[in-house]
Design an enzyme around this catalytic site. Sequence first.
Site, PDB file in Angstrom:
ATOM      1  N   VAL A  23       0.871  -1.174   0.000  1.00  0.00           N
ATOM      2  CA  VAL A  23       0.000   0.000   0.000  1.00  0.00           C
ATOM      3  C   VAL A  23       0.908   1.224   0.000  1.00  0.00           C
ATOM      4  O   VAL A  23       1.947   1.236   0.674  1.00  0.00           O
ATOM      5  CB  VAL A  23      -0.989   0.013   1.193  1.00  0.00           C
ATOM      6  CG1 VAL A  23      -0.302   0.002   2.535  1.00  0.00           C
ATOM      7  CG2 VAL A  23      -1.933   1.212   1.104  1.00  0.00           C
ATOM      8  N   GLY A  25       1.239   5.176   0.838  1.00  0.00           N
ATOM      9  CA  GLY A  25       0.660   6.292   1.594  1.00  0.00           C
ATOM     10  C   GLY A  25       1.336   7.586   1.187  1.00  0.00           C
ATOM     11  O   GLY A  25       2.562   7.639   1.044  1.00  0.00           O
ATOM     12  N   TYR A  26       0.529   8.637   1.003  1.00  0.00           N
ATOM     13  CA  TYR A  26       1.111   9.907   0.551  1.00  0.00           C
ATOM     14  C   TYR A  26       0.793  11.082   1.484  1.00  0.00           C
ATOM     15  O   TYR A  26       1.249  12.196   1.258  1.00  0.00           O
ATOM     16  CB  TYR A  26       0.641  10.242  -0.881  1.00  0.00           C
ATOM     17  CG  TYR A  26      -0.869  10.266  -1.013  1.00  0.00           C
ATOM     18  CD1 TYR A  26      -1.602  11.416  -0.740  1.00  0.00           C
ATOM     19  CD2 TYR A  26      -1.571   9.130  -1.391  1.00  0.00           C
ATOM     20  CE1 TYR A  26      -2.978  11.437  -0.849  1.00  0.00           C
ATOM     21  CE2 TYR A  26      -2.952   9.131  -1.494  1.00  0.00           C
ATOM     22  CZ  TYR A  26      -3.642  10.288  -1.226  1.00  0.00           C
ATOM     23  OH  TYR A  26      -5.023  10.300  -1.315  1.00  0.00           O
ATOM     24  N   SER A  28      -1.447  11.288   5.557  1.00  0.00           N
ATOM     25  CA  SER A  28      -1.375  10.818   6.957  1.00  0.00           C
ATOM     26  C   SER A  28      -0.830   9.391   7.039  1.00  0.00           C
ATOM     27  O   SER A  28      -0.272   9.007   8.067  1.00  0.00           O
ATOM     28  CB  SER A  28      -2.744  10.917   7.644  1.00  0.00           C
ATOM     29  OG  SER A  28      -3.631   9.952   7.135  1.00  0.00           O
ATOM     30  N   GLU A  99      -9.995   5.241   5.727  1.00  0.00           N
ATOM     31  CA  GLU A  99     -10.057   6.092   4.528  1.00  0.00           C
ATOM     32  C   GLU A  99     -11.457   6.116   3.913  1.00  0.00           C
ATOM     33  O   GLU A  99     -11.607   6.407   2.728  1.00  0.00           O
ATOM     34  CB  GLU A  99      -9.032   5.582   3.490  1.00  0.00           C
ATOM     35  CG  GLU A  99      -7.601   5.480   3.998  1.00  0.00           C
ATOM     36  CD  GLU A  99      -7.000   6.819   4.410  1.00  0.00           C
ATOM     37  OE1 GLU A  99      -7.313   7.834   3.781  1.00  0.00           O
ATOM     38  OE2 GLU A  99      -6.242   6.845   5.403  1.00  0.00           O
TER      39      GLU A  99
END
Length: 189
Positions: A23, A25-26, A28, A99
């Site tokens: 995965v 993440g960009y 939080s 999300e």
Amino acid sequence: MSFDTQVLNSRRQRLDDYDELWVFGYASLIYKVDFAYLEQAQANIYGYERRLWQGSSDHRGTPERPGRVATLIPSENMPCFGMAFRVTPEVFLHLDHREKNGYLREEVSIVLLSGREVRGLVYIAYPDNAAFLGDAPIKDLAKHIFQSKGPSGKNKDYVYDLASSLRACGVNDPHIFAVEKALRQLDAP
Ligand code: SIN
């Protein structure tokens, strides 16, 4: 406005078919890692830029006064820096819940800083989701964020934490840094 994507996401990819997945993440997901992972690596995906254009009624705002959080918009060939995690499929139950306000899982190619390329998933909130707020002048974005807070804390801290994580990794993100600068001006005594 809220828009729960959990059912939609459960139908998008059949995660049971995998023993493990990546995965990306960009925002939080770079600095608030509240899930177990097997491996973590700085990484880029290509063709996207970060923007504080998604409304948040569940984390950094409320249904009455949504805050603003990050999503990705298309941007030809631009690298978007983030953190990649190799996780077991169960982790996506937690991430889908976290999300859920407008984000859909999208398959992407993730280039780890070692140069290794892996396939993985990223959560993107598209403009057609009911919580999307869209563009606004930097000063207006900052003012909105400065005034917002929700169950996960002050909206300004979302931006400060993201900006300092990016800076610590030597990454320049003009949009995030411009909003951070405008926020610091509002925050000055
Ligand atoms: C992400 O960090 O990858 C998604 C947006 C967020 O949760 O802040």
